[in-house]
Design a protein around this motif. Structure first.
Motif, PDB file in Angstrom:
ATOM      1  N   ILE A  21       0.828  -1.216   0.000  1.00 44.15           N
ATOM      2  CA  ILE A  21       0.000   0.000   0.000  1.00 44.15           C
ATOM      3  C   ILE A  21       0.859   1.261   0.000  1.00 44.15           C
ATOM      4  N   LYS A  22       2.004   1.228   0.667  1.00 44.06           N
ATOM      5  CA  LYS A  22       2.847   2.432   0.609  1.00 44.06           C
ATOM      6  C   LYS A  22       3.397   2.614  -0.813  1.00 44.06           C
ATOM      7  N   SER A  23       3.723   1.516  -1.487  1.00 52.32           N
ATOM      8  CA  SER A  23       4.098   1.611  -2.898  1.00 52.32           C
ATOM      9  C   SER A  23       2.954   2.184  -3.711  1.00 52.32           C
ATOM     10  N   GLY A  24       1.761   1.729  -3.376  1.00 49.91           N
ATOM     11  CA  GLY A  24       0.583   2.211  -4.087  1.00 49.91           C
ATOM     12  C   GLY A  24       0.377   3.697  -3.900  1.00 49.91           C
ATOM     13  N   VAL A  25       0.635   4.186  -2.683  1.00 47.97           N
ATOM     14  CA  VAL A  25       0.516   5.618  -2.421  1.00 47.97           C
ATOM     15  C   VAL A  25       1.519   6.382  -3.282  1.00 47.97           C
ATOM     16  N   GLN A  26       2.755   5.921  -3.295  1.00 48.20           N
ATOM     17  CA  GLN A  26       3.820   6.653  -3.976  1.00 48.20           C
ATOM     18  C   GLN A  26       3.664   6.616  -5.492  1.00 48.20           C
ATOM     19  N   TRP A  27       3.572   5.393  -6.038  1.00 48.39           N
ATOM     20  CA  TRP A  27       3.593   5.265  -7.501  1.00 48.39           C
ATOM     21  C   TRP A  27       2.206   5.117  -8.108  1.00 48.39           C
ATOM     22  N   GLY A  28       1.276   4.561  -7.341  1.00 47.53           N
ATOM     23  CA  GLY A  28      -0.058   4.325  -7.885  1.00 47.53           C
ATOM     24  C   GLY A  28      -1.002   5.503  -7.698  1.00 47.53           C
ATOM     25  N   LEU A  29      -0.846   6.275  -6.623  1.00 48.44           N
ATOM     26  CA  LEU A  29      -1.752   7.406  -6.389  1.00 48.44           C
ATOM     27  C   LEU A  29      -1.053   8.745  -6.641  1.00 48.44           C
ATOM     28  N   PHE A  30      -0.038   9.035  -5.840  1.00 49.44           N
ATOM     29  CA  PHE A  30       0.688  10.297  -5.996  1.00 49.44           C
ATOM     30  C   PHE A  30       1.291  10.393  -7.399  1.00 49.44           C
ATOM     31  N   GLY A  31       2.016   9.344  -7.803  1.00 51.33           N
ATOM     32  CA  GLY A  31       2.644   9.347  -9.132  1.00 51.33           C
ATOM     33  C   GLY A  31       1.616   9.350 -10.250  1.00 51.33           C
ATOM     34  N   SER A  32       0.549   8.548 -10.099  1.00 54.45           N
ATOM     35  CA  SER A  32      -0.454   8.479 -11.159  1.00 54.45           C
ATOM     36  C   SER A  32      -1.213   9.782 -11.299  1.00 54.45           C
ATOM     37  N   ALA A  33      -1.431  10.473 -10.190  1.00 52.91           N
ATOM     38  CA  ALA A  33      -2.127  11.762 -10.287  1.00 52.91           C
ATOM     39  C   ALA A  33      -1.326  12.699 -11.183  1.00 52.91           C
ATOM     40  N   ILE A  34      -0.007  12.734 -10.985  1.00 58.08           N
ATOM     41  CA  ILE A  34       0.838  13.587 -11.832  1.00 58.08           C
ATOM     42  C   ILE A  34       0.812  13.099 -13.277  1.00 58.08           C
ATOM     43  N   LEU A  35       0.918  11.779 -13.452  1.00 54.50           N
ATOM     44  CA  LEU A  35       0.950  11.195 -14.792  1.00 54.50           C
ATOM     45  C   LEU A  35      -0.389  11.364 -15.510  1.00 54.50           C
ATOM     46  N   GLN A  36      -1.483  11.065 -14.820  1.00 58.29           N
ATOM     47  CA  GLN A  36      -2.794  11.030 -15.478  1.00 58.29           C
ATOM     48  C   GLN A  36      -3.476  12.389 -15.525  1.00 58.29           C
ATOM     49  N   LEU A  37      -3.246  13.212 -14.504  1.00 59.43           N
ATOM     50  CA  LEU A  37      -3.951  14.501 -14.459  1.00 59.43           C
ATOM     51  C   LEU A  37      -3.057  15.653 -14.897  1.00 59.43           C
ATOM     52  N   GLY A  38      -1.733  15.437 -14.909  1.00 61.72           N
ATOM     53  CA  GLY A  38      -0.809  16.478 -15.331  1.00 61.72           C
ATOM     54  C   GLY A  38      -0.505  16.388 -16.812  1.00 61.72           C
ATOM     55  N   THR A  39       0.335  17.324 -17.269  1.00 57.27           N
ATOM     56  CA  THR A  39       0.727  17.346 -18.686  1.00 57.27           C
ATOM     57  C   THR A  39       2.257  17.325 -18.763  1.00 57.27           C
ATOM     58  N   LYS A  40       2.782  17.439 -19.982  1.00 60.79           N
ATOM     59  CA  LYS A  40       4.202  17.154 -20.216  1.00 60.79           C
ATOM     60  C   LYS A  40       5.141  17.887 -19.248  1.00 60.79           C
ATOM     61  N   GLU A  41       4.871  19.155 -19.041  1.00 58.22           N
ATOM     62  CA  GLU A  41       5.738  19.942 -18.159  1.00 58.22           C
ATOM     63  C   GLU A  41       5.821  19.320 -16.759  1.00 58.22           C
ATOM     64  N   HIS A  42       4.654  18.902 -16.263  1.00 58.67           N
ATOM     65  CA  HIS A  42       4.619  18.265 -14.941  1.00 58.67           C
ATOM     66  C   HIS A  42       5.387  16.947 -14.948  1.00 58.67           C
ATOM     67  N   HIS A  43       5.174  16.182 -16.026  1.00 60.93           N
ATOM     68  CA  HIS A  43       5.856  14.885 -16.113  1.00 60.93           C
ATOM     69  C   HIS A  43       7.375  15.086 -16.065  1.00 60.93           C
ATOM     70  N   ASP A  44       7.833  16.013 -16.916  1.00 61.05           N
ATOM     71  CA  ASP A  44       9.285  16.250 -16.993  1.00 61.05           C
ATOM     72  C   ASP A  44       9.837  16.684 -15.644  1.00 61.05           C
ATOM     73  N   LYS A  45       9.075  17.516 -14.972  1.00 62.12           N
ATOM     74  CA  LYS A  45       9.579  18.130 -13.742  1.00 62.12           C
ATOM     75  C   LYS A  45       9.593  17.158 -12.574  1.00 62.12           C
ATOM     76  N   TRP A  46       8.526  16.344 -12.436  1.00 57.29           N
ATOM     77  CA  TRP A  46       8.379  15.575 -11.193  1.00 57.29           C
ATOM     78  C   TRP A  46       8.465  14.060 -11.336  1.00 57.29           C
ATOM     79  N   LEU A  47       8.103  13.519 -12.504  1.00 57.17           N
ATOM     80  CA  LEU A  47       8.045  12.045 -12.579  1.00 57.17           C
ATOM     81  C   LEU A  47       9.382  11.367 -12.260  1.00 57.17           C
ATOM     82  N   PRO A  48      10.514  11.898 -12.751  1.00 61.18           N
ATOM     83  CA  PRO A  48      11.772  11.222 -12.398  1.00 61.18           C
ATOM     84  C   PRO A  48      11.967  11.110 -10.876  1.00 61.18           C
ATOM     85  N   GLY A  49      11.644  12.177 -10.146  1.00 57.92           N
ATOM     86  CA  GLY A  49      11.775  12.152  -8.681  1.00 57.92           C
ATOM     87  C   GLY A  49      10.764  11.239  -8.015  1.00 57.92           C
TER      88      GLY A  49
END
Lengths: 595, 595
Positions: free
Chosen positions: B113-141
């Motif tokens: 579940i902690k993995s899910g929070v990090q990559w499945g929820l927090f990460g997915s929100a950026i991936l699914q609700l954000g756009t390229k600029e957001h992806h470039d800026k935060w997804l690597p981190g």
């Protein structure tokens, strides 16, 4: 504190119609508190002191020490001596003792169960299975906790079938000692409270062997530690470690490597060994002797039935309080709707509340029966057997109900229910083991089922072959009718539809009782008929019994529900306030219980 | 490790009759492992390393740190990047990502579940609700865990009704910033993993207000901590403390006191604000916009369905292994009987095993559907709606089944089941919250029920008044027939008796399917008819809906069971080995499932 668990809000709810019954909360509460209400109130007052509360953040080790210190507080409060003889400062009040003990569950189930180990199991073994010399020697120390002790019955290899334990107690006439021994790993005593740390003595169940003959399982008082606090030679201890709950109790394992104890440490009320090794007992059959001994320890099951019922009440108190305050989603009027107004939420909580009422009423009758037997007022072999059957029927239902109710209450509170501080998850975790200890629930229900079959068979005792043949034909016809005849069931349920409608206007007890009792009878008769096919073929008989085992357990459960229904109905009759009697949770129980 | 959870012993059992089917265990196992079996095997291999295991004795604080370090290990093992874009080193493999993630439940649900929070929820929100600029800026981190983050949707006051959250994001055109604010206590973000300790940023759901207009809930990227590791001004954190399970996760509360973030921190895929404060979105309806955003986060429910099903399998593996070794009570032959030979024990475990198989097969179909939508291969609005309905139907059934199964497995192991080291109690405690998070099970089933009602109503769309009148008459007749006619039900069940007998000789799919599908149809039709009485009266409509809420949820559950049955039947057909197909747990599922 739990007192309030069954007390509906006294603030008038503006949504209530003017014709809703006015409930006399105090009177209803008195009815629920039952015969030993005064003791319950005293206990609830005592555990308002936060010294008795559970501290959730404590790790296992600190929790264990805290609970031990709370046991000393119970001694200081004279809260745990009610069942003991008056000459040691007790009250010989068996019912009151159990009532007070049950209430501890609301402070911390670990406190309840560790008290139960010390005074209910270890102490009771000495009291019930020992004789005057044992009482004089050890009961004062048991009562004041200067002798913390373990109750060493279960072994790694044998839990439900305790008659088959492997520990031996071999008499040595040379030294007039018993040699307590653990012959193999499976015979190690297991899951014992007070064994890992605090116990300095134990009541140990072992096969009594003298002059080369095994006389079956008897109970022995075995010191574990000397004055110096160090384990005596031959005593082995292991810690069970972390459990799913009840981590305030130091459960562990005990083993014995040729440990010698005096002959007089045999708790000899039901069987004795003379200095020369001659065995004697007033009960000839080793099996009956053992079950007589076990029967004296029935109070564990009695108290679990009550504690589980009050834990359910506590869980519902929490969930219903939340449900009457929490709002979610807009209603037709644009206001957010209080959870308790949702149809599904009512169905989740109210039938469980009604069942909890029924169990509390049934428990009080059960406790009266127990008090009658143990005070000696109504103590015949039949009374004892009835008491044990009652315990075997009620304890499974109420402990399973507690787990189901605490879980539903947890879910009904959503994420808040999962927070430890809101108590639901901790209570559920602690009560989990209640369904398999002091008799596994399924094993207990099977005992009830066997009793039902025996009672059923008694109808045919003394009948001649011709009568039995007529019976067999009748059964076949009955069975055919039953098999073809889900129509018959359909008809019954259709009729019941009308009953249900009349329930809206008032209890129609006769029909309800007929339906519930008829259900038990039909289930038992069906099973008996299927078993009859074995005749005298024992192997086939065992196979058929096994094939019908699950159904027999269901029949026993139906029997337990009938008992609860009867106690509930009696309680409604006893309610002398006409308005209170109409409280929906009282009036509509049956209907809602069987949703 | 869980691989073996569904693998029956390969040692031939001498009690088996010579005609028992020879089960090709490897082939059956492949079928259960499903479409992404390779990923599952890889994950199971990885968590054989004890560094991933749960250490039961750890207190909450140490457990949290251990799980955080395990998340870094997952990064090192490249185990959590499968769903991310290839340009960041991901695989854009949505189905495989979920399959691998689910397997972590066997190591420690807190890790899952902690993995899910990090990559499945927090990460997915950026991936699914954000756009390229957001992806470039935060997804690597996000991917390498240098930005641990919280997913801040739920509030103290709103969990199920997240469209009504109180947190505001008010646009200030002067500074081109959003002001994130918690206006009252009920608007504090609650139960968030990574919020109490580890999160340095959060994706925060708040009411977007610009130029005085509330455009509904949107998601914002909000930094919580500066470079110095200290919380930024206006950020409030509280620790949720001890929970009923998942104590390896630092759940907590977040509040915002006029916290300013750049305009570009709005994750603007579905709605944007221009520098001057002008709002724009391709989706006009704020409601539909929000549910489109939520829909992109469906994978949480997908993964819980799989994780819960495999946790059930693990629990059954433990209990069945114990049941085939543990003996208790003498049998007819004088030998102690192995638990698995008791009729009741078989009934406790085998139907639950069959249901678990059905859920695993249904989950694989579900995961294929999810992969089709998220890969874009089969991504229409209808596909999205079907996927969400499927998630809402399956996740409740499998998570409740897991709790029921883990509890039954615990009880079936007696006292040993209560020892933490035997895993059942810990798994159950951790999975408890699965039934109310990522959508409360009852709320999800109500969604399914509403969809069933809508689909039912579609039958009458475009019909004229005369046709509707004819329908109404027909329904009344039908209702009367139904009301009088438990005989009809009786008949159906009698017929079913014959079906059940034929099941012994082989699946009679058509009848089984007709019965299960007919059950759903009848339940939905009955509810629809009762609701129709409201006509256009909205208040009455709301009242009738509420009165039928519990039944609607039951209809949805029946629908979910039908879906599982269909997936199970398809899997049996796909089994190309005639002998394996006859494995009792496959062949007799329906019968046992409905005991």
């Amino acid at each position: 504190m739990v007192d309030a668990a069954v007390r509906p809000s006294t603030t008038p709810d503006p949504r209530e119609s003017a014709t809703a019954p006015r409930i006399d909360v105090a009177r209803l509460n008195d009815a629920l508190m039952g015969t030993w209400g005064d003791v319950r109130r005293q206990a609830r007052e005592m555990i308002k002191d936060s010294a008795f509360w559970r501290k959730d953040e404590l790790g296992k080790d600190d929790h264990r020490e805290r609970v031990l210190s709370q046991l000393h507080l119970l001694v200081d409060n004279k809260a745990v001596h009610r069942a003991f003889p008056k000459r040691f400062g007790g009250e010989e009040n068996n019912g009151g003792n159990i009532a007070g003990f049950e209430e501890l569950v609301a402070a911390d189930p670990s406190l309840q169960i560790k008290s139960g180990v010390q005074w209910g199991l270890f102490g009771s073994a000495i009291l019930q299975l020992g004789t005057k010399e044992h009482h004089d020697k050890w009961l004062p120390g048991v009562m004041d906790l200067s002798i913390p002790g373990a109750f060493a019955m279960t072994e790694i290899g044998h839990g439900s079938d305790v008659a088959a334990v492997g520990t031996t107690a071999t008499y040595d006439p040379e030294t007039e000692e018993f040699i307590i021994h653990t012959p193999f790993r499976g015979a190690v005593k297991e899951y014992l409270g007070n064994a890992a740390l605090h116990g300095i003595a134990a009541t140990v169940f072992a096969q009594l062997i003298t002059n080369g003959v095994n006389h079956g399982v008897h109970c022995f008082y075995v010191p574990l530690r000397g004055e110096d606090g160090v384990d005596l030679p031959g005593i082995g201890r292991e810690d069970d470690g972390l459990k799913g709950g009840l981590n305030g109790i130091d459960n562990g394992r005990l083993s014995f490597d040729q440990v010698r104890i005096p002959r007089t440490n045999l708790l000899n009320r039901y069987g004795d060994v003379a200095p020369d090794g001659t065995y004697s007992s007033a009960i000839d059959s080793p099996g009956r002797r053992f079950f007589t001994m076990l029967g004296t320890l029935v109070q564990g099951r009695v108290s679990l039935d009550g504690a589980a019922s009050w834990a359910s009440a506590l869980g519902l108190h929490i969930a219903i309080t939340y449900a009457t305050q929490r709002r979610q989603f807009d209603g037709a009027d644009g206001q957010e709707v209080v959870l308790m107004d949702y149809g599904k939420h009512q169905r989740r909580l109210l039938p469980r509340l009604a069942t909890t009422y029924a169990q509390i009423f049934a428990h009080d009758e059960f406790l009266q029966k127990f008090d009658g037997v143990f005070s000696g007022r109504t103590d015949t072999p039949d009374d004892r057997e009835d008491l044990e059957t009652l315990a075997a029927a009620l304890k499974p239902l109420s402990t399973w109900h507690a787990l189901d109710t605490l879980q539903e209450a947890r879910e009904a509170c959503g994420g808040a229910g999962f927070m430890f501080e809101n108590r639901l998850v901790g209570l559920r975790a602690d009560l989990d083991i209640y369904v398999t200890f002091e008799g596994d629930n399924n094993v207990l229900l099977q005992l009830v089922g066997k009793r039902l079959l025996t009672d059923y068979a008694k109808q045919f005792q003394g009948k001649d072959a011709a009568a039995l043949a007529r019976y067999a034909v009748g059964m076949t016809a009955g069975k055919l009718f039953h098999g073809a005849g889900l129509r018959q069931l359909g008809q019954a349920v259709t009729d019941f539809g009308q009953v249900a409608r009349s329930v809206e206007r008032g209890l129609r007890e006769e029909q309800q009782h007929d339906l519930l009792a008829g259900r038990v009878q039909q289930m038992v008769a069906d099973i008996a008929t299927r078993l009859r096919a074995a005749g005298k073929d024992k192997v086939l008989g065992a196979r058929l019994f096994n094939e019908n085992q699950a159904e027999l357990i269901e029949a026993a459960r139906a029997h337990g529900e009938l008992l609860q229904w009867e106690a509930f109905t009696d309680a409604v009759h006893a309610m002398d306030d006409a308005e209170t009697k109409k409280a929906p949770v009282l009036e509509k129980t049956l209907k809602r219980q069987k949703r």
